[in-house]
Design a protein around this motif. Structure first.
Motif, PDB file in Angstrom:
ATOM      1  N   ALA A  22       0.840  -1.192   0.000  1.00  0.00           N
ATOM      2  CA  ALA A  22       0.000   0.000   0.000  1.00  0.00           C
ATOM      3  C   ALA A  22       0.874   1.241   0.000  1.00  0.00           C
ATOM      4  N   ASP A  23       0.317   2.360  -0.440  1.00  0.00           N
ATOM      5  CA  ASP A  23       1.038   3.617  -0.491  1.00  0.00           C
ATOM      6  C   ASP A  23       0.389   4.627   0.432  1.00  0.00           C
ATOM      7  N   CYS A  24       1.212   5.557   0.928  1.00  0.00           N
ATOM      8  CA  CYS A  24       0.685   6.640   1.746  1.00  0.00           C
ATOM      9  C   CYS A  24      -0.065   7.642   0.870  1.00  0.00           C
ATOM     10  N   PRO A  25      -1.018   8.374   1.462  1.00  0.00           N
ATOM     11  CA  PRO A  25      -1.636   9.480   0.723  1.00  0.00           C
ATOM     12  C   PRO A  25      -0.575  10.467   0.259  1.00  0.00           C
ATOM     13  N   GLN A  50       0.572  17.814   9.630  1.00  0.00           N
ATOM     14  CA  GLN A  50      -0.770  18.183  10.084  1.00  0.00           C
ATOM     15  C   GLN A  50      -1.583  17.008  10.602  1.00  0.00           C
ATOM     16  N   VAL A  51      -1.553  15.877   9.907  1.00  0.00           N
ATOM     17  CA  VAL A  51      -2.438  14.765  10.268  1.00  0.00           C
ATOM     18  C   VAL A  51      -1.685  13.433  10.240  1.00  0.00           C
ATOM     19  N   VAL A  52      -2.280  12.454  10.932  1.00  0.00           N
ATOM     20  CA  VAL A  52      -1.830  11.066  10.883  1.00  0.00           C
ATOM     21  C   VAL A  52      -2.994  10.247  10.345  1.00  0.00           C
ATOM     22  N   THR A  53      -2.722   9.309   9.432  1.00  0.00           N
ATOM     23  CA  THR A  53      -3.792   8.534   8.804  1.00  0.00           C
ATOM     24  C   THR A  53      -3.600   7.043   9.049  1.00  0.00           C
ATOM     25  N   TYR A  54      -4.714   6.341   9.052  1.00  0.00           N
ATOM     26  CA  TYR A  54      -4.756   4.884   9.264  1.00  0.00           C
ATOM     27  C   TYR A  54      -5.578   4.273   8.151  1.00  0.00           C
ATOM     28  N   SER A  55      -5.060   3.227   7.528  1.00  0.00           N
ATOM     29  CA  SER A  55      -5.850   2.489   6.542  1.00  0.00           C
ATOM     30  C   SER A  55      -5.635   0.998   6.759  1.00  0.00           C
ATOM     31  N   TYR A  56      -6.725   0.266   6.629  1.00  0.00           N
ATOM     32  CA  TYR A  56      -6.684  -1.189   6.810  1.00  0.00           C
ATOM     33  C   TYR A  56      -7.597  -1.826   5.781  1.00  0.00           C
ATOM     34  N   GLY A  57      -7.097  -2.882   5.153  1.00  0.00           N
ATOM     35  CA  GLY A  57      -7.925  -3.578   4.178  1.00  0.00           C
ATOM     36  C   GLY A  57      -7.140  -4.630   3.429  1.00  0.00           C
ATOM     37  N   PRO A  58      -7.697  -5.147   2.325  1.00  0.00           N
ATOM     38  CA  PRO A  58      -7.031  -6.206   1.563  1.00  0.00           C
ATOM     39  C   PRO A  58      -5.676  -5.755   1.030  1.00  0.00           C
ATOM     40  N   VAL A  59      -4.740  -6.678   0.962  1.00  0.00           N
ATOM     41  CA  VAL A  59      -3.429  -6.366   0.416  1.00  0.00           C
ATOM     42  C   VAL A  59      -3.583  -5.843  -1.008  1.00  0.00           C
ATOM     43  N   SER A  60      -3.033  -4.666  -1.263  1.00  0.00           N
ATOM     44  CA  SER A  60      -3.063  -4.008  -2.581  1.00  0.00           C
ATOM     45  C   SER A  60      -4.472  -3.645  -3.026  1.00  0.00           C
ATOM     46  N   GLY A  61      -5.430  -3.679  -2.101  1.00  0.00           N
ATOM     47  CA  GLY A  61      -6.802  -3.350  -2.450  1.00  0.00           C
ATOM     48  C   GLY A  61      -7.259  -2.046  -1.812  1.00  0.00           C
ATOM     49  N   PHE A  66     -10.587   3.765   6.724  1.00  0.00           N
ATOM     50  CA  PHE A  66      -9.602   4.842   6.634  1.00  0.00           C
ATOM     51  C   PHE A  66      -9.952   5.881   7.687  1.00  0.00           C
ATOM     52  N   LEU A  67      -8.983   6.227   8.542  1.00  0.00           N
ATOM     53  CA  LEU A  67      -9.190   7.203   9.604  1.00  0.00           C
ATOM     54  C   LEU A  67      -8.074   8.237   9.563  1.00  0.00           C
TER      55      LEU A  67
END
Length: 330
Positions: A22-25, A50-61, A66-67
């Protein structure tokens, strides 16, 4: 500043592992990422100034969740500086759920250990209303974790101080009152901490105020005493606060809004460490990790009429969730 350890692991920072797929925003840097053991999913935590982000889901999907959280508000726990393992974590809150994501590695202490593969680890701990809902372990070889500055340094630059006792951050704009707000009460069999009567006030409305001074705030309605006395009381329901009235005097108040505060600055949204700083110390009978503090009013006379109490309750995010005052009905 946070101490940097690791022998020859690097003078500035250490990045262990390669990034998950996965890639960061855009514009963000990775804090930690990994693929989850046995689930074919991945987690990625990224940040900028400014912000911290969280993403969870299928590998490469596409992520299932997303928080994002402002970096000055994020619950980030830096490495303690102790032990062989270096690890840090961030926690995101979403309703009743909390997602604690961490990454780390074992630092080598000898030349032999430097020749061996570095042990990497990571996790996602999910809680619901404070109770464990799931604990997910990372596949070690997929863990990417950067140690050496990042979120910690941004929070320090924002004038925040880490408090290892309460495991929270404290804004250095919060200055403890002089003399300390808490003082000792010797009226009971055990020594207790107490608060001055002036502190039992929210935005200028104080316990004991007569009803006729509150006219501009609104009209009260009759309700049952929320503390279970069986009496009927009058309640003003305001934006972010309730004011309870009995026999034409304010006998209780409560707020769950940061817009209402005490004269010392106690309010909803402060971290547990910030509350302790304002109080001057942890109240007797509690510790720096307690989920609530109940403190009596200071009084020279042991009388039921003087037994006002302040209840400060903390949410699972380690911040003040509500403040309430009460005195016995009489």
């Amino acid at each position: 500043m946070k101490q940097k350890f690791g022998l020859s692991l690097g003078a500035c920072c250490v990045v262990i592992g390669t990034m998950a797929q996965a890639d960061c925003p855009a514009g963000q840097e990775p804090f930690t990422s990994c693929q989850i053991d046995g689930r074919n999913t991945e987690v990625l935590v990224c940040f900028d100034e400014q912000v911290v982000t969280y993403s969870y889901g299928p590998v490469s999907g596409t992520p299932d969740l997303f928080l994002s959280e402002p970096i000055v508000h994020i619950d980030f726990e830096p490495w303690s500086g102790l032990g062989k393992a270096i690890s840090e974590s961030v926690t995101f809150y979403n309703g009743d759920f909390a997602y604690d994501v961490g990454g780390g590695f074992d630092r080598p202490f000898s030349e032999e250990e430097m020749l061996e593969p570095i042990r990497r680890f990571g996790w996602v701990e999910v809680t619901e209303s404070g109770a464990m809902a799931a604990y997910l372990e990372c596949i070690p070889e997929t863990v990417s974790y950067g140690f050496g500055g990042d979120i910690h340094d941004i929070k320090v630059a924002a004038r925040q101080i880490w408090d290892s006792d309460s495991l929270t951050w404290i804004s250095d704009s919060i200055v403890p009152p002089v003399p300390p707000l808490l003082s000792e009460s010797h009226l009971y069999e055990t020594i207790q901490d107490c608060l001055p009567a002036s502190e039992f006030s929210l935005n200028g409305v104080s316990v004991g105020d007569p009803l006729d001074t509150l006219g501009k705030l609104g009209s009260p309605e009759m309700v049952s005493d929320p503390f279970g006395s069986g009496e009927l009381i009058d309640r003003m329901v305001l934006v972010g606060a309730n004011i309870d009235i009995f026999q034409d005097k304010v006998y209780g108040m409560s707020t769950s809004s940061p817009g209402w505060g005490t004269p010392s600055g106690l309010r909803v949204g402060l971290t547990r460490g910030e509350v302790i700083r304002i109080l001057g110390r942890v109240p007797k009978g509690y510790n720096a990790m307690s989920d609530r503090y109940y403190i009596h009013v200071c009084s020279d006379v042991q009388d039921a009429e003087d037994e006002w109490g302040m209840l400060i309750e903390f949410g699972q995010d380690k911040r003040v969730d509500s403040i309430s005052f009460a005195s016995p009905l009489h």
